[in-house]
Design an enzyme around this catalytic site. Structure first.
Site, short mmCIF file in Angstrom:
data_model
loop_
_atom_site.label_atom_id
_atom_site.label_comp_id
_atom_site.label_asym_id
_atom_site.label_seq_id
_atom_site.Cartn_x
_atom_site.Cartn_y
_atom_site.Cartn_z
N ARG A 205 64.75 -18.24 31.87
CA ARG A 205 64.53 -16.87 32.34
C ARG A 205 65.33 -15.90 31.46
O ARG A 205 66.30 -16.28 30.81
CB ARG A 205 64.96 -16.72 33.80
CG ARG A 205 64.29 -17.71 34.75
CD ARG A 205 64.96 -17.65 36.11
NE ARG A 205 64.32 -18.54 37.08
CZ ARG A 205 64.63 -19.81 37.25
NH1 ARG A 205 65.60 -20.37 36.50
NH2 ARG A 205 64.01 -20.55 38.16
N HIS A 312 58.53 -12.42 30.88
CA HIS A 312 58.61 -13.58 31.78
C HIS A 312 57.41 -14.51 31.59
O HIS A 312 57.49 -15.69 31.96
CB HIS A 312 58.68 -13.12 33.24
CG HIS A 312 59.07 -14.19 34.19
ND1 HIS A 312 60.35 -14.69 34.28
CD2 HIS A 312 58.34 -14.88 35.10
CE1 HIS A 312 60.39 -15.64 35.20
NE2 HIS A 312 59.19 -15.78 35.71
N ARG A 315 58.13 -17.76 29.86
CA ARG A 315 58.57 -18.88 30.69
C ARG A 315 57.36 -19.63 31.23
O ARG A 315 57.34 -20.87 31.23
CB ARG A 315 59.44 -18.36 31.84
CG ARG A 315 59.80 -19.42 32.90
CD ARG A 315 60.82 -18.85 33.88
NE ARG A 315 60.95 -19.66 35.09
CZ ARG A 315 61.67 -20.76 35.19
NH1 ARG A 315 62.31 -21.23 34.14
NH2 ARG A 315 61.75 -21.42 36.34
N HIS A 337 64.23 -26.10 39.09
CA HIS A 337 63.75 -26.05 40.47
C HIS A 337 63.97 -27.36 41.22
O HIS A 337 63.60 -27.47 42.36
CB HIS A 337 62.25 -25.73 40.49
CG HIS A 337 61.96 -24.30 40.15
ND1 HIS A 337 60.68 -23.83 40.00
CD2 HIS A 337 62.77 -23.25 39.92
CE1 HIS A 337 60.72 -22.54 39.70
NE2 HIS A 337 61.98 -22.18 39.65
N TYR A 346 74.45 -34.56 31.27
CA TYR A 346 73.90 -33.90 30.10
C TYR A 346 73.31 -34.91 29.11
O TYR A 346 72.16 -34.81 28.70
CB TYR A 346 75.00 -33.08 29.42
CG TYR A 346 74.54 -32.34 28.19
CD1 TYR A 346 74.61 -32.91 26.94
CD2 TYR A 346 74.02 -31.06 28.32
CE1 TYR A 346 74.19 -32.22 25.82
CE2 TYR A 346 73.60 -30.38 27.20
CZ TYR A 346 73.68 -30.95 25.96
OH TYR A 346 73.26 -30.27 24.86
#
Length: 374
Positions: A205, A312, A315, A337, A346
């Site tokens: 974002r 946006h 994205r 999400h 990581y």
């Protein structure tokens, strides 16, 4: 048959007023004080029936103080907002919606006086002057406030009962091709080239990109670590906030084909030191939507990309491109999400399927850019 004439009621009493109408009286179950029913009645029998209903409500625990609903909506909405645990930007948005869209209509009205018909009329009027997303948000907040009023036993029923008023159909946003992404990146001011490419090929974002520091970029693994997101208050104040959930803190691999652009950008445009911002405004300050918007619009025009494309949408483009061959869990993790895990390791993500997704995006870039360069 037993004669019941003159028998005293065990609950409440009735009396005739000078007007000739009858009044029902009873003791408030909370305070013990004698109070009168909300209305008077034409006959003694009607008043006694009303007392019977009141007694039944008290016995079932369904009685509510008729005076409670006399609290004005504006007063209650202010207290409701103060009691909510909200992030600063969310609180500001809620306050703005209440002030601009709810108080002008409902502010001075008692809670108990608000009806479904009034809510419907308010919504219809709002839709004629305000965008549907804003009206939906206002309706959701109005419903939440009145739900709390029901919980507080100030009103018996929430009048926000309009089917479908709490949602709207989001129009399908455009998906840019790889060629279009690069056309915009080539046309935009050089300091924003990497911003466009990372937005398209990581799905980050604007706020996440604006808050990136040098230490969040791992050129060895071709990945960025998302730790925070920049937010802007209506006053113009900027601050970094934590993601809404632990899943928002995540590593995102990017195609290794972007490494040359990353290195050029870090050398020429990023802030100094490990904590220096990766993306800065034209004067060296924090990147803002306002000081980027004109460059974005000019680049779209120069690249001859369909007008009306929002930043946006990059994205959306990135997530759509990444979805090819990615599982739902992998895509949700990449988007930030995913909820099952509080944190992600990581190295595992970068070396695993996250890396494969980025490599697949890289192959799209090579194929498309190879055709352009040949």
């Amino acid at each position: 048959m037993a004669n019941n004439q003159g028998r005293r009621r065990r609950f409440g009493s009735v009396r005739q007023l000078k007007s000739g109408r009858w009044q029902a009286r009873y003791r408030d179950p909370n305070t013990g004080q004698v109070r009168s029913a909300e209305e008077t009645y034409a006959t003694k029998t009607d008043a006694e029936v009303a007392l019977t209903h009141i007694e039944a409500d008290i016995t079932r625990g369904q009685w509510s103080d008729p005076d409670a609903g006399k609290v004005q909506f504006g007063e209650y909405a202010t207290a409701w907002l103060n009691d909510r645990k909200l992030a600063a930007r969310s609180r500001e948005r809620h306050e703005s919606v209440i002030r601009l869209h709810l108080l002008p209509t409902f502010g001075q009205r008692p809670l108990s006086s608000i009806t479904t018909a009034q809510v419907r009329a308010w919504r219809t009027k709002c839709l004629s002057t305000t965008g549907e997303p804003t009206v939906v948000k206002a309706y959701q907040i109005l419903r939440a406030i009145l739900n709390t009023a029901v919980d507080d036993e100030l009103i018996r029923r929430n009048p926000c009962r309009i089917k479908g008023a709490d949602r709207y159909d989001v129009p399908e946003r455009p998906v840019l091709t790889v060629n279009e992404v690069y056309a915009v990146a080539d046309a935009i001011a050089p300091r924003y080239r990497l911003l466009v490419l990372l937005a398209a090929f990581t799905g980050l974002r604007f706020g996440e990109l604006a808050s990136l520091r040098r230490r969040d970029i791992d050129t060895a693994s071709a990945a960025v670590m998302v730790r925070r997101s920049q937010a802007e208050m209506q006053t113009g104040a900027l601050f970094d906030k934590a993601p809404k959930s632990n899943a928002g803190v995540r590593p995102v691999a990017f195609p290794s084909e972007l490494l040359p652009d990353v290195k050029v950008h870090l050398d020429a445009y990023a802030g100094s030191g490990r904590d220096g911002h990766v993306f800065l405004g034209p004067q060296g300050g924090r990147l803002r939507r306002s000081n980027f918007r004109d460059d974005w619009i000019k680049a779209l025009k120069a690249a001859k990309v369909t007008q009306g494309v929002h930043f946006h949408d990059l994205r959306h483009t990135g997530n759509t491109l990444a979805a090819s061959g990615a599982s739902l869990r992998e895509l949700m993790t990449r988007m930030g999400h995913s909820t099952p895990r509080a944190a992600l390791i990581y190295q595992h993500v970068v070396d695993g399927r996250g890396r494969e997704i980025a490599d697949r995006l890289g192959s799209m870039i090579r194929k498309t850019r190879g055709d352009v360069d040949s």
